[in-house]
Design a protein around this motif. Structure first.
Motif, PDB file in Angstrom:
ATOM      1  N   HIS A   1      48.442  21.021  -3.817  1.00  0.00           N
ATOM      2  CA  HIS A   1      47.129  21.627  -3.530  1.00  0.00           C
ATOM      3  C   HIS A   1      46.629  22.436  -4.724  1.00  0.00           C
ATOM      4  N   ASP A   2      45.325  22.445  -4.910  1.00  0.00           N
ATOM      5  CA  ASP A   2      44.709  23.226  -5.988  1.00  0.00           C
ATOM      6  C   ASP A   2      44.442  24.675  -5.599  1.00  0.00           C
ATOM      7  N   VAL A   3      44.366  24.942  -4.302  1.00  0.00           N
ATOM      8  CA  VAL A   3      44.071  26.280  -3.795  1.00  0.00           C
ATOM      9  C   VAL A   3      45.187  26.666  -2.833  1.00  0.00           C
ATOM     10  N   PRO A   4      45.703  27.891  -2.930  1.00  0.00           N
ATOM     11  CA  PRO A   4      45.273  28.957  -3.833  1.00  0.00           C
ATOM     12  C   PRO A   4      45.674  28.676  -5.285  1.00  0.00           C
ATOM     13  N   GLU A   5      44.912  29.292  -6.168  1.00  0.00           N
ATOM     14  CA  GLU A   5      45.158  29.112  -7.602  1.00  0.00           C
ATOM     15  C   GLU A   5      46.322  29.960  -8.096  1.00  0.00           C
TER      16      GLU A   5
END
Length: 180
Positions: free
Chosen positions: A152-156
Motif C-alpha cells: 500500500h502507498d498510504v500511510p506514507e
C-alpha cells in the motif's frame, strides 16, 4: 527489505501523546472508555472529546473486539485522530495472540488508508498490563507493518513510538535484521 519500504518507517523513543502525526494509535481496552498506561495517557492528554467519540462508538457497536480498530478525534493532541485498537492478552502464545496482534496493526493501517492519513504512530500494543512479551510483540509489529507498506502507498510514514530503552533496542534489532 526494499528501500521503498524502509524509508517509510521511523523509530522514536518518547511520549506518543506529544507526537505530531495524522493519527496516533491507542492500545485501548474493549470498553473504549479509558484505562491505564498508554490508554489513560492519551485520554488525559486529548481531553473529553476523545471519550465522547468513544461513547458514541460503544452506543453504536458495543465496544471494540480484540484485533479490531476504531477511529476518533484526536481532541487536544497534536494528532488529528486517534485510532483505538484492542490488543490480545498474552496467554503463553496458545490463544492466537500473534494473529490477533497482527490484526491490530493491519486494521489500524487500513483505517488510516481509508481516511487518507499519511502519517501514523504506534505504541507498543499489548506489552503493558496485557503481558505480551516485548520481543515477540516487536517482531509482530515490524513484520506486519512492513508487509502492509509493501502492498500500500498510504500511510506514507509509520512511526513506532517506544517509551523505554529496552523497547528501543528490540525495535532497532528488528529493523536492522530486516534491512540486512
Amino acid at each position: 527489505m526494499p528501500d521503498s519500504t524502509a524509508h517509510r518507517i521511523q523509530l522514536l523513543q518518547g511520549d506518543i501523546t506529544k507526537v505530531k502525526a495524522d493519527a496516533i494509535v491507542n492500545a485501548a481496552n474493549s470498553s473504549l472508555l479509558g484505562g491505564g498506561g498508554v490508554d489513560g495517557a492519551i485520554h488525559r492528554a486529548g481531553g473529553p472529546a476523545i471519550l465522547e467519540n468513544c461513547r458514541k462508538i460503544v452506543a453504536r457497536q458495543g465496544g471494540c473486539k480484540t484485533g479490531e480498530a476504531v477511529i476518533t478525534t484526536g481532541g487536544r493532541l497534536p494528532a488529528q485522530y486517534v485510532i483505538h485498537t484492542v490488543g490480545p492478552v498474552w496467554n503463553g502464545g496458545h490463544k492466537n495472540e500473534p494473529a490477533l496482534l497482527a490484526n491490530c496493526y493491519r486494521n489500524c493501517l487500513a483505517l488510516a488508508q481509508e481516511h487518507g492519513l499519511k502519517t501514523i504512530a504506534f505504541p507498543n500494543i499489548s506489552t503493558g498490563i496485557y503481558g505480551y512479551p516485548k520481543d515477540k510483540a516487536a517482531a509482530v509489529a515490524v513484520q506486519t507493518v512492513l508487509h502492509y507498506l509493501a502492498q500500500h502507498d498510504v500511510p506514507e510514514q509509520v512511526t513506532f513510538v517506544v517509551f523505554d530503552p529496552e523497547n528501543l533496542r528490540l525495535y532497532e534489532e528488528q529493523l536492522a535484521h530486516l534491512k540486512s
